[in-house]
Design a protein around this motif. Structure first.
Motif, mmCIF file in Angstrom:
data_model
loop_
_atom_site.group_PDB
_atom_site.id
_atom_site.type_symbol
_atom_site.label_atom_id
_atom_site.label_comp_id
_atom_site.label_asym_id
_atom_site.label_seq_id
_atom_site.Cartn_x
_atom_site.Cartn_y
_atom_site.Cartn_z
ATOM 1 N N GLN A 1 0.845 -1.195 0.000
ATOM 2 C CA GLN A 1 0.000 0.000 0.000
ATOM 3 C C GLN A 1 0.884 1.250 0.000
ATOM 4 O O GLN A 1 1.805 1.364 0.817
ATOM 5 N N PHE B 1 1.199 5.036 0.999
ATOM 6 C CA PHE B 1 0.532 5.832 2.036
ATOM 7 C C PHE B 1 1.329 7.099 2.308
ATOM 8 O O PHE B 1 2.523 7.179 1.990
ATOM 9 N N THR C 1 3.290 9.278 4.683
ATOM 10 C CA THR C 1 4.015 9.002 5.927
ATOM 11 C C THR C 1 3.963 10.191 6.878
ATOM 12 O O THR C 1 3.355 10.122 7.921
ATOM 13 N N ARG D 1 4.117 0.441 2.373
ATOM 14 C CA ARG D 1 4.063 -0.487 3.500
ATOM 15 C C ARG D 1 3.415 -1.792 3.054
ATOM 16 O O ARG D 1 2.716 -1.853 2.050
ATOM 17 N N THR D 2 3.666 -2.805 3.853
ATOM 18 C CA THR D 2 3.056 -4.107 3.604
ATOM 19 C C THR D 2 1.770 -4.215 4.413
ATOM 20 O O THR D 2 1.682 -3.678 5.510
ATOM 21 N N LEU D 3 0.794 -4.907 3.886
ATOM 22 C CA LEU D 3 -0.469 -5.114 4.597
ATOM 23 C C LEU D 3 -0.541 -6.499 5.229
ATOM 24 O O LEU D 3 -1.541 -6.868 5.815
ATOM 25 N N GLN D 4 0.559 -7.258 5.107
ATOM 26 C CA GLN D 4 0.618 -8.585 5.707
ATOM 27 C C GLN D 4 2.015 -8.814 6.270
ATOM 28 O O GLN D 4 2.965 -8.160 5.852
ATOM 29 N N SER E 1 6.476 -6.709 9.960
ATOM 30 C CA SER E 1 5.084 -6.807 10.419
ATOM 31 C C SER E 1 4.129 -6.082 9.484
ATOM 32 O O SER E 1 4.508 -5.104 8.827
ATOM 33 N N ALA E 2 2.886 -6.550 9.440
ATOM 34 C CA ALA E 2 1.842 -5.890 8.658
ATOM 35 C C ALA E 2 1.749 -4.425 9.091
ATOM 36 O O ALA E 2 1.894 -4.110 10.273
ATOM 37 N N SER E 3 1.539 -3.539 8.145
ATOM 38 C CA SER E 3 1.432 -2.081 8.318
ATOM 39 C C SER E 3 2.761 -1.385 8.571
ATOM 40 O O SER E 3 2.803 -0.176 8.738
ATOM 41 N N GLU E 4 3.865 -2.138 8.606
ATOM 42 C CA GLU E 4 5.181 -1.526 8.789
ATOM 43 C C GLU E 4 5.656 -0.923 7.470
ATOM 44 O O GLU E 4 5.508 -1.527 6.404
ATOM 45 N N GLU E 5 6.242 0.286 7.543
ATOM 46 C CA GLU E 5 6.774 0.916 6.339
ATOM 47 C C GLU E 5 7.963 0.120 5.821
ATOM 48 O O GLU E 5 8.805 -0.338 6.586
#
Length: 160
Positions: free
Chosen positions: A3, A5, A7, A16-19, A124-128
């Motif tokens: 995703q 986004f 920052t 960022r990753t969503l998973q 981790s998911a949501s991490e940039e």
């Protein structure tokens, strides 16, 4: 799944990753136009103001060789006009969570250059997603000045 986004006001857009991604996971490929360093420099000099912002990644046009490449031989990928989500990956000094792996694919009529990103640790998911651009912030003689680093790493190379 990735995703793009917003920052913060210093870094702008990011990726960022969503998973959750385990260490060593393929994330994406960096896509752009293949230019020589000379062509990139000329393109930058023709641009002005906010148009001068480019998304280049240096490629070694002679991988495995010990010789020094001239700017008219050395290649880079520029995602300014033609790219993908990888151009939104922000820089982070030393402790980035991605590494770029260059891949040269040879066909009968030409060489194709690809740059693949893999995780250097569990992410981790949501991490940039971040990557060390390898910029020498102390090189004041380079014709294109380095940006002011806002990576936030305790190992930042641009700390004054």
């Amino acid at each position: 799944m990735l995703q793009v986004f917003l920052t913060d006001r210093h870094k702008g857009w990011g990726l960022r990753t969503l998973q959750d991604l385990p260490k060593g996971s393929f994330v994406c490929e960096y896509v752009g136009e293949i230019l020589t360093n000379t062509e990139l420099y000329e393109r930058n000099m023709q641009s002005s103001g906010s148009e001068r912002h480019t998304y280049p990644v240096t490629l070694d046009a002679d991988w495995g060789s010990e010789r020094i490449l001239r700017d008219e031989e050395a290649l880079c990928l520029d995602a300014t006009f033609c790219g993908n989500v990888a151009r939104f990956i922000n820089h982070r000094c030393f402790d980035a969570n991605l590494i770029d792996i260059p891949v040269e694919i040879e066909t009968p009529d030409r060489h194709y250059y690809h740059l693949a990103f893999f995780t250097t640790r569990d992410v981790s998911a949501s991490e940039e997603l971040t990557w060390d651009y390898g910029i020498d912030f102390s090189d004041h003689d380079h014709p294109i000045k380095a940006f002011h680093c806002c990576c936030g790493s305790e190992f930042c190379r641009d700390v004054k």
